[in-house]
Motif scaffolding. Structure first.
Motif, PDB file in Angstrom:
ATOM      1  N   GLY A  37      -9.982  20.000  55.877  1.00 43.17           N
ATOM      2  CA  GLY A  37     -10.551  19.038  56.807  1.00 43.17           C
ATOM      3  C   GLY A  37     -11.738  18.267  56.268  1.00 43.17           C
ATOM      4  O   GLY A  37     -12.400  17.550  57.016  1.00 43.17           O
ATOM      5  N   LYS A  38     -12.000  18.382  54.979  1.00 40.89           N
ATOM      6  CA  LYS A  38     -13.142  17.679  54.377  1.00 40.89           C
ATOM      7  C   LYS A  38     -12.654  16.684  53.326  1.00 40.89           C
ATOM      8  O   LYS A  38     -11.578  16.828  52.750  1.00 40.89           O
ATOM      9  N   TYR A  39     -13.471  15.692  53.076  1.00 46.81           N
ATOM     10  CA  TYR A  39     -13.173  14.729  52.017  1.00 46.81           C
ATOM     11  C   TYR A  39     -13.535  15.351  50.671  1.00 46.81           C
ATOM     12  O   TYR A  39     -14.572  16.017  50.540  1.00 46.81           O
ATOM     13  N   ALA A  40     -12.685  15.127  49.692  1.00 44.98           N
ATOM     14  CA  ALA A  40     -12.873  15.722  48.369  1.00 44.98           C
ATOM     15  C   ALA A  40     -14.227  15.359  47.765  1.00 44.98           C
ATOM     16  O   ALA A  40     -14.860  16.186  47.121  1.00 44.98           O
ATOM     17  N   ASP A  41     -14.685  14.124  48.004  1.00 47.57           N
ATOM     18  CA  ASP A  41     -15.947  13.693  47.399  1.00 47.57           C
ATOM     19  C   ASP A  41     -17.175  14.285  48.092  1.00 47.57           C
ATOM     20  O   ASP A  41     -18.296  14.110  47.632  1.00 47.57           O
ATOM     21  N   GLU A  42     -16.971  15.025  49.181  1.00 43.80           N
ATOM     22  CA  GLU A  42     -18.074  15.673  49.885  1.00 43.80           C
ATOM     23  C   GLU A  42     -18.181  17.165  49.545  1.00 43.80           C
ATOM     24  O   GLU A  42     -19.083  17.844  50.013  1.00 43.80           O
ATOM     25  N   LEU A  43     -17.253  17.663  48.725  1.00 44.69           N
ATOM     26  CA  LEU A  43     -17.213  19.081  48.388  1.00 44.69           C
ATOM     27  C   LEU A  43     -18.114  19.407  47.198  1.00 44.69           C
ATOM     28  O   LEU A  43     -18.284  18.584  46.300  1.00 44.69           O
ATOM     29  N   ASP A  44     -18.627  20.612  47.213  1.00 43.58           N
ATOM     30  CA  ASP A  44     -19.362  21.125  46.065  1.00 43.58           C
ATOM     31  C   ASP A  44     -18.353  21.929  45.237  1.00 43.58           C
ATOM     32  O   ASP A  44     -18.238  23.151  45.377  1.00 43.58           O
ATOM     33  N   ILE A  45     -17.606  21.219  44.399  1.00 47.84           N
ATOM     34  CA  ILE A  45     -16.501  21.817  43.644  1.00 47.84           C
ATOM     35  C   ILE A  45     -17.069  22.533  42.416  1.00 47.84           C
ATOM     36  O   ILE A  45     -17.748  21.913  41.594  1.00 47.84           O
ATOM     37  N   PRO A  46     -16.779  23.820  42.299  1.00 49.46           N
ATOM     38  CA  PRO A  46     -17.269  24.526  41.112  1.00 49.46           C
ATOM     39  C   PRO A  46     -16.558  24.022  39.857  1.00 49.46           C
ATOM     40  O   PRO A  46     -15.385  23.645  39.898  1.00 49.46           O
ATOM     41  N   MET A  47     -17.287  24.015  38.766  1.00 47.45           N
ATOM     42  CA  MET A  47     -16.712  23.582  37.506  1.00 47.45           C
ATOM     43  C   MET A  47     -15.754  24.660  36.999  1.00 47.45           C
ATOM     44  O   MET A  47     -16.116  25.828  36.928  1.00 47.45           O
ATOM     45  N   SER A  48     -14.546  24.255  36.677  1.00 47.44           N
ATOM     46  CA  SER A  48     -13.561  25.205  36.149  1.00 47.44           C
ATOM     47  C   SER A  48     -13.902  25.569  34.708  1.00 47.44           C
ATOM     48  O   SER A  48     -14.694  24.882  34.045  1.00 47.44           O
ATOM     49  N   ASP A  49     -13.293  26.629  34.221  1.00 44.79           N
ATOM     50  CA  ASP A  49     -13.528  27.044  32.841  1.00 44.79           C
ATOM     51  C   ASP A  49     -13.108  25.965  31.848  1.00 44.79           C
ATOM     52  O   ASP A  49     -13.797  25.738  30.849  1.00 44.79           O
ATOM     53  N   VAL A  50     -12.012  25.256  32.125  1.00 41.59           N
ATOM     54  CA  VAL A  50     -11.555  24.224  31.185  1.00 41.59           C
ATOM     55  C   VAL A  50     -12.489  23.014  31.200  1.00 41.59           C
ATOM     56  O   VAL A  50     -12.686  22.372  30.170  1.00 41.59           O
ATOM     57  N   GLU A  51     -13.095  22.726  32.343  1.00 40.83           N
ATOM     58  CA  GLU A  51     -14.060  21.634  32.409  1.00 40.83           C
ATOM     59  C   GLU A  51     -15.340  22.017  31.670  1.00 40.83           C
ATOM     60  O   GLU A  51     -15.915  21.204  30.937  1.00 40.83           O
ATOM     61  N   GLU A  52     -15.777  23.268  31.841  1.00 49.47           N
ATOM     62  CA  GLU A  52     -16.963  23.751  31.122  1.00 49.47           C
ATOM     63  C   GLU A  52     -16.743  23.680  29.616  1.00 49.47           C
ATOM     64  O   GLU A  52     -17.618  23.231  28.875  1.00 49.47           O
ATOM     65  N   GLU A  53     -15.555  24.135  29.161  1.00 54.22           N
ATOM     66  CA  GLU A  53     -15.246  24.081  27.733  1.00 54.22           C
ATOM     67  C   GLU A  53     -15.250  22.656  27.200  1.00 54.22           C
ATOM     68  O   GLU A  53     -15.756  22.393  26.108  1.00 54.22           O
ATOM     69  N   TYR A  54     -14.712  21.739  27.976  1.00 55.43           N
ATOM     70  CA  TYR A  54     -14.696  20.340  27.557  1.00 55.43           C
ATOM     71  C   TYR A  54     -16.128  19.835  27.361  1.00 55.43           C
ATOM     72  O   TYR A  54     -16.438  19.192  26.357  1.00 55.43           O
ATOM     73  N   HIS A  55     -16.994  20.113  28.328  1.00 54.77           N
ATOM     74  CA  HIS A  55     -18.383  19.633  28.238  1.00 54.77           C
ATOM     75  C   HIS A  55     -19.160  20.313  27.110  1.00 54.77           C
ATOM     76  O   HIS A  55     -20.033  19.685  26.506  1.00 54.77           O
ATOM     77  N   GLU A  56     -18.855  21.568  26.819  1.00 55.70           N
ATOM     78  CA  GLU A  56     -19.517  22.259  25.710  1.00 55.70           C
ATOM     79  C   GLU A  56     -19.160  21.616  24.372  1.00 55.70           C
ATOM     80  O   GLU A  56     -20.022  21.442  23.509  1.00 55.70           O
ATOM     81  N   VAL A  57     -17.917  21.233  24.215  1.00 55.22           N
ATOM     82  CA  VAL A  57     -17.468  20.615  22.959  1.00 55.22           C
ATOM     83  C   VAL A  57     -18.033  19.211  22.827  1.00 55.22           C
ATOM     84  O   VAL A  57     -18.436  18.784  21.753  1.00 55.22           O
ATOM     85  N   GLU A  58     -18.074  18.481  23.939  1.00 59.29           N
ATOM     86  CA  GLU A  58     -18.584  17.111  23.918  1.00 59.29           C
ATOM     87  C   GLU A  58     -20.086  17.133  23.760  1.00 59.29           C
ATOM     88  O   GLU A  58     -20.734  16.335  23.286  1.00 59.29           O
TER      89      GLU A  58
END
Length: 158
Positions: free
Chosen positions: A137-158
């Protein structure tokens, strides 16, 4: 600017099987969303870390969990509904390609929906129910979405 209202979410794992040895099941996440008058379903099926996105008008979650690769009609349906971009974000054949596309267009309204379904797919099982409940019932852009492991890995490499 499109806004994505999350109506429903679910995630599960197929049984896996046996080939030359046992192989793990496929993780399947599903998000029913609305970004206008009509609801749609976004699915993310992940096999060995490779994401595959599907966009449909109907809920095929149970069919995806059955993983009946010999059902030609369903496989054809899947082939015609597999997507490689959402709202201008290139989904690619790997999470790195996907996050590269996100980094090139950080204000894209589809990003929270994509990040949410990835978080569902990659979270620990004890985190799944709270992640599902926080979004209904919420808009996706209003959520506090936790960073997934694959997103964390991407940012660590970048």
């Amino acid at each position: 600017m499109a806004k994505y209202l999350i109506e429903e979410a679910k995630c599960g794992v197929t049984d896996g099987g046996m080939a030359c040895g046992p192989f793990p099941g496929t993780v399947v996440a599903a998000v029913k969303f609305r970004n206008g008058k009509k609801s749609k379903w976004l699915f993310l099926s992940e096999v060995d870390g490779i994401p595959c996105f599907t966009l449909t008008d109907k809920d095929i979650y149970d069919d995806l969990l059955k993983e009946d690769l010999e059902n030609e009609e369903f496989m054809e349906y899947m082939n015609t509904h597999t997507i490689y971009e959402l709202d201008g974000i290139e989904l690619g054949c790997s999470y790195d390609e996907l996050f590269e596309s996100i980094s090139e267009n950080p204000e894209n309204p589809g990003i929270p929906l994509i990040r949410y379904i990835i978080a569902l797919t990659r979270c620990k099982m004890d985190e799944l129910d709270p992640l599902i409940e926080m979004a209904k019932g919420k808009y996706a852009d209003e959520l506090d979405i936790p960073m997934s492991d694959v997103e964390e890995e991407y940012h660590e490499v970048e």
